[in-house]
Design an enzyme around this catalytic site. Structure first.
Site, PDB file in Angstrom:
ATOM      1  N   LYS A  65       0.887  -1.318   0.101  1.00  0.00           N
ATOM      2  CA  LYS A  65      -0.122  -0.102  -0.027  1.00  0.00           C
ATOM      3  C   LYS A  65       0.927   1.005   0.216  1.00  0.00           C
ATOM      4  CE  LYS A  65      -4.026  -2.130   2.163  1.00  0.00           C
ATOM      5  NZ  LYS A  65      -3.573  -3.463   2.298  1.00  0.00           N
ATOM      6  N   GLU A 117      -0.997   6.386   8.639  1.00  0.00           N
ATOM      7  CA  GLU A 117      -1.864   7.776   7.847  1.00  0.00           C
ATOM      8  C   GLU A 117      -2.887   8.316   8.752  1.00  0.00           C
ATOM      9  OE1 GLU A 117      -3.585   5.711   4.477  1.00  0.00           O
ATOM     10  OE2 GLU A 117      -5.302   4.904   5.561  1.00  0.00           O
ATOM     11  N   GLU A 174     -10.411   1.181  -4.180  1.00  0.00           N
ATOM     12  CA  GLU A 174     -11.172   1.565  -3.018  1.00  0.00           C
ATOM     13  C   GLU A 174     -10.626   3.113  -2.810  1.00  0.00           C
ATOM     14  OE1 GLU A 174     -10.806  -0.935   0.175  1.00  0.00           O
ATOM     15  OE2 GLU A 174     -11.597  -2.804  -1.077  1.00  0.00           O
ATOM     16  N   GLU A 215      -6.713   1.996  -1.622  1.00  0.00           N
ATOM     17  CA  GLU A 215      -5.854   0.632  -2.148  1.00  0.00           C
ATOM     18  C   GLU A 215      -6.519   0.166  -3.293  1.00  0.00           C
ATOM     19  OE1 GLU A 215      -5.928  -2.438   0.954  1.00  0.00           O
ATOM     20  OE2 GLU A 215      -8.103  -2.070   1.038  1.00  0.00           O
ATOM     21  N   ASN A 243      -7.359  -3.753  -4.773  1.00  0.00           N
ATOM     22  CA  ASN A 243      -7.523  -5.111  -4.627  1.00  0.00           C
ATOM     23  C   ASN A 243      -7.400  -5.770  -5.816  1.00  0.00           C
ATOM     24  OD1 ASN A 243      -9.842  -4.518  -2.066  1.00  0.00           O
ATOM     25  ND2 ASN A 243      -7.833  -5.081  -1.788  1.00  0.00           N
TER      26      ASN A 243
END
Length: 664
Positions: A116, A189, A266, A279, A281
Site C-alpha cells: 500500500k 496515515e 477503493e 488501495e 484489490n
C-alpha cells in the site's frame, strides 16, 4: 484454452467459482484442509486434494502444495478467490511458471499494488488523489491509523488516539499482519473517523479496454471490515459529477499498472464528494455480487474469458435498480464481535411454507429454499429477489481456524428502499440454528432510519451504537416450554394424553428457565381444564413439539420450535435450557479466566505471582484471523497460569486465575 479450474480457496467463494465454471462446461478441483474435508464446496467439486493440516499457514497459504494439487488433479488453470494467496505476486508467478493459467491480473500489477505504501506513490504519480503517509507521527497528527501494507479485510489495522499507545499498537498490528499475510510491514496515515468507503469495480482485457463497471458503497464496517455493501452508492447518487470523477480515477489506476482482469479501486470520500485513494484489490471482492445484481454480468465468467485471451465489448451494460449485500458472521456483536464456533444445526434463508401446522418434519410443512444460490440473477424482471452465497449447510461445524463469515445474503430491487426492506425481511425469517450470528444486528441496520436515509458513513456504529432487532424473548421462552412439554407427553409411555404437569388438585405451576446471552428467563404456567394459565393475556391455541400457536391480546402468533442438545430455537431466538440443579463440579473458582472460543495462544504477558490491575492484558488468543485480548477481571495476583505461547485451547478452558483483594 481452459478446461479445468482449481480454486485455491475454500467456503463460499470456492462454491461461487465452481458454479460459473460448471455452467461453462469446465471441470472443477477443490483443495481443502483436514478441517474442511466434509465442507460443502469439497463435495461439489469434480476432484478434491487434501492439504494436510488445519491452520491457513499449513494449508491454504502453501502455494507449493496448491500448485502440486493442480498438477495432480489435471487442472490447467488456478482461480485464487479472495484472501489467502489471491494477492500474492510470488504465488501468481509460480502458477504461471508451472505452465498453468492464472485467472487474475499480471504478476507485475499484483506486485505494484501489493504494498500500500508503494501503491500510493504510483497512484499519486498517475494523478489519483491520495492520503499522504505519515513518516513521523506527532500529537497534532492524532488520531492515526496503523495499517498493514499487505493484505486487507481489516486485519493488521489499529486506530491510535494517544502517542503513548503508538508503539504497542504498531507491534500488535504488525504481528497480526504477519500472521494473516506473511508480511508484518505497517504504515501510518491520518485517520478519518467518519467518511464514505466507496469502491469502483474495474475490468480490463489485454487489448486495452478498461471498464469501470459501477461503484459500491461499503461504509458500514466493524473492526475496519465491511458488513453491509450496496450498489449504487447513496452518496454518489446525490453528488453531481462524483461518479464520472470516480470512474476516471479508477481507470487511471488500472491503466497506470497495465491491469488486466477484475479488480477494485477503493476510495475514502467525504460528504462533499471529495475522495482519496485507499488501495487497489487485485482480485475479486467479497461484495462482487451487488455489481452482478445491478448489471446482470457474471464477473467470474468475465475473469475466465479474459484469462483465456478474449476481448471485452467496448462498454459495460448500464446498471439497473439497487442491490444490497450483508455478510452473515458467526459472531456476537454484543460481546465485542466475539467470533463463535460450534455446530450450525440448520441454515435456510427464504423458504416455502404450506399449511398452518407446517413445521420442520411435519407432514404439511415441507420446506424448500426460495432464494437463488450463487446467482447471478439478472435485474431486468422488475420484482425483488434474494440470492445467497453460502459456505455452509445444515450440520456444518464452524471451526476457529478461518474467517467467521457463514454466508452473504444479497437482494436486488427496483429501488433502495424496497431492497433494504426485502433484505431485512429475508434475514428476519431465516432459520439459523446453532452458533450465535450477527443476523439481528444486520436486520436492525437495514431498518434503521439513518440507513434508510442513506446516511451510512464509517462511523455508523460509533454514532448509533450496536443494536439488534427486538425480540419477544419472554413469549419465545413460553413457546419453548410448551413445546418441550408436548414433546415429553408425546414420548410418554403412560397416560400420554394427559396435559403436562396435570394434577386433580393444582398445587403449583410448571416452571422452566432459559438463558439468552447473560439473561435468564423463567417461565411459569399451568394447563387446566379452562386452558393455559400464565402471566398476561395469553391463550394457548395449539402446541406440538415443533409448533406453538398462542393468542396474545387477541392476536394469533405462530412460534416454530426446533430443539437440539442444549439449545432450543424459537424463530430467531436461541435459548439454552438452564438446569434446575447445577453440578458443583462445573463451578469455576472466583477469578478464573476462560477461553471464550477455541484458539491459539499467541502471547503471554504475565507469570504466576505477578501483581496485575483490572483491565490489564494478560494473554492473547488468535481465532478466526482475529486477535482477542484476555484481561484481568480485577486488581490482584496471578495465582494460576495454565497455558503457554503456541498452545491450542478449547472453548471454556481455564487459562488463568487472578485472586483479587485479600484473597491474593
Amino acid at each position: 484454452m481452459i478446461s479445468s479450474v482449481l480454486v485455491a480457496n475454500r467456503g463460499e467463494i470456492a462454491r461461487r467459482v465452481f458454479r460459473t465454471a460448471r455452467s461453462l462446461g469446465l471441470s472443477t478441483v477443490a483443495v481443502h484442509s483436514s478441517v474442511d474435508a466434509s465442507a460443502p464446496y469439497v463435495a461439489e467439486a469434480d476432484a478434491a486434494v487434501l492439504l494436510p493440516g488445519s491452520s491457513a499457514a499449513e494449508t491454504y497459504l502453501r502455494g507449493d502444495l496448491v500448485i502440486a494439487a493442480a498438477k495432480a488433479a489435471g487442472a490447467d488453470a488456478v482461480h485464487p478467490g479472495y484472501g489467502f494467496l489471491s494477492e500474492n505476486a510470488a504465488f501468481a508467478a509460480a502458477v504461471v511458471e508451472a505452465g498453468l493459467t492464472w485467472i487474475g491480473p499480471p504478476v507485475d500489477a499484483i506486485a505494484a499494488m501489493g504494498s500500500k505504501v508503494e501503491a500510493k506513490k504510483l497512484m499519486a504519480a498517475a494523478g489519483v488523489p491520495v492520503l499522504a503517509e505519515l513518516s513521523a507521527v506527532e500529537a497534532s497528527d492524532l488520531p492515526v491509523l496503523v495499517k498493514a501494507s499487505a493484505g486487507g479485510g481489516g486485519r493488521g489495522m489499529r486506530v491510535v488516539h494517544r502517542l503513548e499507545d503508538l508503539a504497542g499498537e504498531i507491534e500488535a498490528a504488525s504481528a497480526e499482519a504477519l500472521s494473516a499475510f506473511g508480511d508484518g510491514t505497517v504504515f501510518c496515515e491520518r485517520y478519518l473517523a467518519t467518511g464514505r468507503h466507496i469502491e469502483v469495480q474495474v475490468l480490463a482485457d489485454s487489448f486495452g479496454t478498461v471498464w469501470a463497471v459501477g461503484e459500491r458503497e461499503c461504509s458500514i464496517q466493524r473492526r475496519h471490515q465491511k458488513v453491509v455493501e450496496e450498489s449504487p452508492s447513496p452518496l454518489v447518487e446525490r453528488v453531481p459529477g462524483m461518479r464520472a470523477a470516480l470512474f476516471e480515477a479508477a481507470r487511471k489506476a488500472a491503466e497506470a499498472i497495465g491491469y488486466v482482469g477484475a479488480g477494485t479501486v477503493e476510495f475514502l470520500a467525504d460528504e462533499s464528494g471529495k475522495f482519496y485513494f485507499l488501495e487497489m484489490n487485485t482480485r475479486l471482492q467479497v461484495e462482487h455480487p451487488v455489481t452482478e445484481s445491478v448489471t446482470g454480468l457474471d464477473l467470474v465468467a468475465l475473469q475466465l474469458s479474459i484469462a483465456a485471451g478474449e476481448a471485452l465489448p467496448a462498454e459495460p451494460p448500464a446498471p439497473v435498480g439497487h442491490s444490497i449485500e450483508v455478510r452473515l458472521y458467526a459472531e456476537d456483536p454484543a460481546q465485542d464481535w466475539q467470533p463463535q464456533t460450534g455446530r450450525l444445526h440448520r441454515f435456510a434463508v427464504e423458504r416455502l411454507r404450506s399449511g398452518v401446522g407446517g413445521g420442520a418434519g411435519s407432514p404439511g410443512g415441507e420446506r424448500a429454499p426460495r432464494a437463488a444460490e450463487f446467482g447471478p440473477g439478472g435485474p431486468r424482471a422488475g420484482l425483488p429477489w434474494v440470492r445467497v452465497d453460502s459456505g455452509v449447510e445444515d450440520g456444518s461445524d464452524i471451526s476457529p481456524f478461518y474467517d467467521s463469515m457463514l454466508a452473504k445474503v444479497i437482494v436486488w430491487a427496483p429501488t433502495r428502499e424496497v431492497a433494504a426492506r426485502r433484505l431485512a425481511s429475508a434475514l428476519a425469517s431465516a432459520e439459523i440454528h446453532g452458533v450465535v450470528t450477527n443476523r439481528e444486528l444486520l436486520t436492525w441496520v437495514l431498518r434503521h432510519p439513518a440507513f434508510v436515509a442513506g446516511d451510512t458513513d464509517t462511523g455508523f456504529f460509533d454514532q448509533h451504537g450496536v443494536g439488534a432487532e427486538k425480540q419477544d424473548v419472554e413469549l419465545a421462552a413460553l413457546a419453548a416450554a410448551l413445546a418441550d412439554a408436548a414433546r415429553n407427553r408425546a414420548a410418554a409411555k403412560v397416560q400420554g394424553r394427559l396435559p403436562s404437569g396435570w394434577r386433580n388438585l393444582a398445587s403449583q405451576p410448571q416452571r422452566k428457565s432459559y438463558a439468552v446471552g447473560e439473561a435468564t428467563y423463567e417461565v411459569s404456567y399451568r394447563v387446566t381444564r379452562d386452558g393455559l394459565v400464565t402471566d398476561g393475556d395469553v391463550t394457548l391455541v395449539e402446541a406440538s413439539s415443533e409448533l406453538v400457536v398462542l393468542e396474545v391480546g387477541g392476536v394469533r402468533r405462530r412460534f416454530e420450535v426446533a430443539a437440539y442438545p442444549g439449545l432450543v430455537c424459537v424463530g430467531p431466538v436461541q435459548l439454552r435450557p438452564v438446569e434446575r440443579f447445577a453440578d458443583p463440579a462445573d463451578q469455576l473458582a472466583v477469578g478464573s479466566l476462560v477461553a471464550p472460543m477455541p484458539g491459539s495462544v499467541i502471547r503471554v504477558a504475565v507469570e504466576v505471582g505477578d501483581e496485575v490491575k483490572q483491565g490489564q492484558p494478560l494473554l492473547w488468543l488468535e481465532a478466526m484471523k482475529m486477535e482477542h485480548t484476555i484481561a484481568a477481571p480485577a486488581d490482584g495476583v496471578v495465582a494460576e497460569l495454565n497455558v503457554a505461547k503456541g498452545e491450542q485451547v478449547e472453548v471454556g478452558a481455564v487459562l488463568a486465575v487472578v485472586r483479587a483483594g485479600e484473597d491474593a
